[in-house]
Design an enzyme around this catalytic site. Structure first.
Site, short mmCIF file in Angstrom:
data_model
loop_
_atom_site.label_atom_id
_atom_site.label_comp_id
_atom_site.label_asym_id
_atom_site.label_seq_id
_atom_site.Cartn_x
_atom_site.Cartn_y
_atom_site.Cartn_z
N HIS A 449 0.81 -1.22 0.00
CA HIS A 449 0.00 0.00 0.00
C HIS A 449 0.85 1.27 0.00
O HIS A 449 0.32 2.38 -0.19
CB HIS A 449 -0.93 0.01 1.21
CG HIS A 449 -2.26 0.64 0.94
ND1 HIS A 449 -2.53 1.41 -0.17
CD2 HIS A 449 -3.42 0.62 1.65
CE1 HIS A 449 -3.77 1.83 -0.14
NE2 HIS A 449 -4.35 1.36 0.97
N ARG A 450 2.17 1.16 0.22
CA ARG A 450 3.04 2.32 0.08
C ARG A 450 3.20 2.70 -1.39
O ARG A 450 3.43 3.87 -1.73
CB ARG A 450 4.42 2.03 0.67
CG ARG A 450 4.43 1.74 2.15
CD ARG A 450 5.81 1.28 2.61
NE ARG A 450 6.24 0.06 1.93
CZ ARG A 450 7.40 -0.54 2.13
NH1 ARG A 450 8.27 -0.01 2.98
NH2 ARG A 450 7.72 -1.65 1.49
#
Length: 478
Positions: A449-450
């Site tokens: 999700h980064r």
């Protein structure tokens, strides 16, 4: 120059190389040579297993094998000598410069061998500073008047043997020795696998060695004996207490399984995982698989649903290239990649490995099928090279072959996404306004999700599903 000095110069030691990328140790699986055998430059002398794969090591010398320093099954640090080769056998017997019963000292400023260096990643690096731990002295073991047994030399090197003041009386039967039992590494491994404590075994081998036969005898069930009446005063076992020792096995975690466990823990607690799911009608894709099996361009190639799922994944990444990235924590940068190295999670006897197809995004379907088949076959044989398992960008795991609908896969370290392909099942499905039996599967996409937000991850997964539902999009979108 003394004879011993000349002999020491003739003996060349081959040290355990770094056969991967920064690996620190490897286990010797099999020796292909024995002392006295003639070897040539480039001849395979042994097979070792690292944390990534099994690798065959070639000899960099011509000569005659003088000694093997470790048995099969022993894990050796990188930079440790594993074999000595007499490079001038015609000059007579070669003897090491040090005494036979003293630990071998490393050669000082020894020049590089004239033979070809082994073609291995990182070979020639400085030896590891790690040293083997010295054995503790056994005060209860008497000194042997006869020459030390050859199999014990590696065990006795570096360990003091203290003789008692008076000679011990000759026992009528072998007794269990005090202190650490004497046994070769393979015998210790066998005892550990069988759950046998070596300290409880009476050795029958030369010089008090515990043999494989001793271990098997200890593991064999005791012969049945007519039960004798127990005293009435005998105390009953504590209620609820069960002895589980005989029903448990302990196996050392090492090699591929150890590396996989460490990688999964690091990945799970480093990259913030998000997993999304989608269920899709793949009836048309399954029909296309059958048609491709009859296509002359695919003759001799293995065509299966995984091939088309891989191609759909690659086409979807081409439409959303931002997903093909990596997080550089040290420099606080996102590294976007203009190539796709597609990993395929493969279950092997040595554990889970993830080799990858280099530049998979630019390969034709026949070429992709060819390399996918080679990748799987090589992995099952345990011959995957460390290079084949490095540099991956995204991965597919085919859990459907086990009948599983889907899962929440963990990212391969350093990669941005992993796609789980579930089982294809015949299910009732609304098709053109009517409920019909259709072939349906569930896909799960885990992503970092980064690097990938919910919108981008959802678009990628939706595109994969759309291609599998209407595979003609492989042409229009590809």
């Amino acid at each position: 120059m003394t004879a011993s000095t000349a002999g020491a110069q003739r003996l060349r030691e081959f040290k355990m190389p770094d056969v991967g990328e920064g690996l620190t140790e490897a286990e010797i699986l099999k020796w292909y040579v024995q002392p006295g055998d003639t070897v040539t430059d480039g001849q395979v002398i042994c097979e070792v297993e690292t944390a990534k794969a099994a690798v065959e090591l070639p000899s960099p010398f011509d000569g005659v094998v003088h000694a093997l320093h470790f048995d099969e099954g022993v894990t050796v640090d990188v930079g440790t000598a594993i074999i000595s080769v007499d490079t001038d056998p015609g000059a007579g017997p070669a003897e090491p410069a040090a005494a036979a019963d003293a630990p071998a000292a490393p050669a000082e400023e020894e020049p590089e061998p004239k033979g070809r260096q082994a073609v291995l990643v990182g070979y020639g690096a400085a030896p590891s500073a790690t040293k083997r731990r010295a054995r503790k002295a056994q005060p209860g073991v008497p000194a042997q008047p006869e020459p030390v047994h050859a199999g014990l030399q590696a065990e006795l090197n570096g360990r003091a043997v203290v003789a008692p003041v008076a000679p011990a009386p000759v026992a009528p039967a072998p007794a269990v020795p005090a202190g650490r039992p004497l046994a070769k590494p393979p015998v210790r491994k066998l005892a550990k696998d069988l759950g046998i404590d070596l300290a409880t075994i009476a050795p029958t081998g030369p010089d008090g060695i515990i043999t494989r036969e001793d271990v098997h005898a200890a593991a064999a069930p005791a012969p049945s004996v007519a039960p004798s009446p127990e005293p009435e005063a005998a105390a009953p076992a504590e209620a609820g207490v069960v002895d589980t020792g005989a029903r448990e096995r302990r196996v050392p975690v090492k090699g591929v399984r150890k590396a996989t466990a460490q990688a999964m823990v690091n990945s799970a607690f480093t990259a913030p995982h998000v997993t999304e799911f989608i269920t899709v009608d793949v009836t048309r894709t399954m029909k296309l698989v059958q048609e491709l099996k009859q296509d002359p361009d695919m003759a001799g190639l293995r065509v299966n649903p995984l091939l088309l799922v891989a191609k759909a994944f690659l086409v979807a990444i081409k439409r959303h290239p931002e997903v093909n990235a990596a997080w550089d924590e040290a420099n606080q940068e996102i590294v976007y990649k203009d190539y796709v190295n597609l990993g395929i999670a493969a279950a092997t006897p040595r554990g889970l490995i993830v080799p990858n197809i280099k530049d998979a995004g630019v390969k034709t379907l026949p070429r992709l099928a060819e390399e996918l088949g080679e990748l799987v076959a090589t992995a099952r044989e345990g011959k995957t090279s460390p290079a084949a398992m490095s540099g991956g960008t995204v991965t597919i795991t085919n859990v459907g072959v086990f009948g599983v609908d889907t899962g929440t896969p963990i990212l391969n370290p350093g990669e941005s996404a992993i796609l789980a392909f579930g089982a294809v099942k015949l299910q009732p499905w609304v098709h053109k306004g009517k409920v019909k039996a259709r072939q349906v599967t569930t896909l799960a996409l885990s992503f970092d999700h980064r690097l990938i937000d919910g919108e981008l991850g959802s678009k990628l997964l939706a595109d994969i599903a759309a291609i599998l539902e209407h595979p003609k999009r492989l042409i229009t979108w590809g």
